[in-house]
Scaffold this motif. Sequence first.
Motif, PDB file in Angstrom:
ATOM      1  N   GLY A   1       0.782  -1.224   0.000  1.00 17.63           N
ATOM      2  CA  GLY A   1       0.000   0.000   0.000  1.00 17.63           C
ATOM      3  C   GLY A   1       0.812   1.271   0.000  1.00 17.63           C
ATOM      4  O   GLY A   1       0.295   2.349   0.343  1.00 17.63           O
ATOM      5  N   VAL A   2       2.080   1.206  -0.403  1.00 12.60           N
ATOM      6  CA  VAL A   2       2.925   2.397  -0.477  1.00 12.60           C
ATOM      7  C   VAL A   2       2.430   3.309  -1.603  1.00 12.60           C
ATOM      8  O   VAL A   2       2.017   2.824  -2.656  1.00 12.60           O
ATOM      9  N   ASP A   3       2.461   4.616  -1.375  1.00 13.63           N
ATOM     10  CA  ASP A   3       2.090   5.569  -2.419  1.00 13.63           C
ATOM     11  C   ASP A   3       3.049   5.389  -3.605  1.00 13.63           C
ATOM     12  O   ASP A   3       4.256   5.586  -3.484  1.00 13.63           O
ATOM     13  N   MET A   4       2.504   5.034  -4.761  1.00 13.80           N
ATOM     14  CA  MET A   4       3.368   4.643  -5.874  1.00 13.80           C
ATOM     15  C   MET A   4       3.986   5.834  -6.605  1.00 13.80           C
ATOM     16  O   MET A   4       5.028   5.685  -7.241  1.00 13.80           O
TER      17      MET A   4
ATOM     18  N   ALA B   1       9.211   7.959  -7.574  1.00 15.67           N
ATOM     19  CA  ALA B   1      10.052   9.157  -7.608  1.00 15.67           C
ATOM     20  C   ALA B   1      11.528   8.799  -7.529  1.00 15.67           C
ATOM     21  O   ALA B   1      12.378   9.507  -8.066  1.00 15.67           O
ATOM     22  N   THR B   2      11.829   7.689  -6.843  1.00 17.28           N
ATOM     23  CA  THR B   2      13.220   7.264  -6.758  1.00 17.28           C
ATOM     24  C   THR B   2      13.765   6.921  -8.137  1.00 17.28           C
ATOM     25  O   THR B   2      14.913   7.232  -8.472  1.00 17.28           O
ATOM     26  N   HIS B   3      12.942   6.281  -8.958  1.00 20.06           N
ATOM     27  CA  HIS B   3      13.390   5.919 -10.301  1.00 20.06           C
ATOM     28  C   HIS B   3      13.514   7.141 -11.209  1.00 20.06           C
ATOM     29  O   HIS B   3      14.168   7.081 -12.253  1.00 20.06           O
ATOM     30  N   LYS B   4      12.889   8.239 -10.809  1.00 16.92           N
ATOM     31  CA  LYS B   4      13.070   9.489 -11.550  1.00 16.92           C
ATOM     32  C   LYS B   4      14.288  10.250 -11.041  1.00 16.92           C
ATOM     33  O   LYS B   4      14.679  11.262 -11.610  1.00 16.92           O
ATOM     34  N   ALA B   5      14.871   9.759  -9.961  1.00 15.31           N
ATOM     35  CA  ALA B   5      16.073  10.362  -9.371  1.00 15.31           C
ATOM     36  C   ALA B   5      15.803  11.769  -8.851  1.00 15.31           C
ATOM     37  O   ALA B   5      16.682  12.621  -8.847  1.00 15.31           O
ATOM     38  N   THR B   6      14.566  12.015  -8.379  1.00 11.45           N
ATOM     39  CA  THR B   6      14.264  13.327  -7.818  1.00 11.45           C
ATOM     40  C   THR B   6      14.549  13.385  -6.324  1.00 11.45           C
ATOM     41  O   THR B   6      14.510  14.448  -5.726  1.00 11.45           O
TER      42      THR B   6
ATOM     43  N   TYR C   1       8.423   8.613  -0.286  1.00 10.45           N
ATOM     44  CA  TYR C   1       7.544   8.010   0.713  1.00 10.45           C
ATOM     45  C   TYR C   1       8.225   8.012   2.085  1.00 10.45           C
ATOM     46  O   TYR C   1       9.453   8.070   2.194  1.00 10.45           O
ATOM     47  N   ASP C   2       7.407   7.937   3.138  1.00 15.84           N
ATOM     48  CA  ASP C   2       7.908   7.933   4.499  1.00 15.84           C
ATOM     49  C   ASP C   2       8.189   6.489   4.923  1.00 15.84           C
ATOM     50  O   ASP C   2       7.257   5.700   5.099  1.00 15.84           O
ATOM     51  N   PRO C   3       9.455   6.108   5.096  1.00 15.23           N
ATOM     52  CA  PRO C   3       9.762   4.720   5.459  1.00 15.23           C
ATOM     53  C   PRO C   3       9.123   4.284   6.773  1.00 15.23           C
ATOM     54  O   PRO C   3       8.660   3.145   6.891  1.00 15.23           O
TER      55      PRO C   3
END
Length: 373
Positions: free
Chosen positions: A112-115, A120-125, A131-133
């Motif tokens: 259920g993580v916000d996708m 965003a990690t794969h966009k390198a932003t 997301y909040d771990p």
Amino acid sequence: MTAHGGVNCYSVWEGSTATVAKVTVMDTLPPLATGETAAPSPGQLRELYSLMVAVRHLDSSAVAWQRQGIIPGYAPELGQEAAQVGSGYAVDLTRDFVFPTYREMGVARAMGVDMVAYMATHKATWHGGLYDPMESRLAPIQAVVAGSVLHAVGWAHGQTLTGTADGKLGVALSYFGDGASSQGDVHEAMNFAALMKAPVVFFVQNNGWAISVPTERQVAGGSVAARAQGYGIPAIQVDGNDVVAVLEATRHALAHCRSGNGPALVEAMTYRRGPHSTSDDPGRYRSLAEERDGGGEDPLERFRQRLLADGIADEAFFAAALAAAKAEEEQIRAGIQALGPRPGNEMFDLVFQETTPALQAQGASWREESEHV
């Protein structure tokens, strides 16, 4: 079932009457108490299928996004949807913590993580994702091969030190592949976890390839599950293309750890149907025929046929699940494209709690060259 040296070997017949394969599954996990885990309900089975469709559609879309320049890179997981959704669905979000690699999009979606935040990690932003771990119970994506395995054991050991009010421990679920299992970090992690009885499940997605090297050329001992015995860790090798089998095996392993019995290992046998990453060309090390034969039956189609045969879902349900997956992908793509670039100075400001003279000098040089200040 036959027993060989303490290892339960189950002979399982799979496939249609026309093509039947015999698979031997290793299981050294002690049996659970009656009623400790329950079989998934019809509603849960339909949810698992919907999750697998959503993951399949988002995964293929992410590859297209990379080709279109929306994201710079991506690690596809075609063929591993059952392994990821089944294991991620088993997580107790109130107490467990998941430590992923760079290929666990399906796990994140099942949790259920916000996708948009995840992708965003794969966009390198943002390093580690938006997301909040702590809230999601998913640690930041780890690109260092086997790097997160040690982190998982450290977190799990902390659970044994602090304890819980009800005596049921939170469990770390650590993902890595057959290739990563040959790293020294995995040996250290398993050895420490076994000695300290840390509640951690080592979840191995054995997709047959360590980038371009097949499993049989880099995993000694026959399987990763077999290696666990050397550390005194119980293990189960499961059909990673059967989402229900993965769910039940992961729940079993989590329950074992949660009761204070120390670590466990699950090896999900699956197949990476596509490239290792969007910069990889699998045609350099395997043919299309080898890829087709090695992949076997599509885990999504296999589960679809099972739901149909059992009368749990019908064609209207499958059509609705696909439509929902397409709508979700559109929403995620729009969210990704709306993300603006991060300030470049964050590369230097968010490294250590207290900066260093070297970082200050690098940051000043970068601002002078890039921002002309």
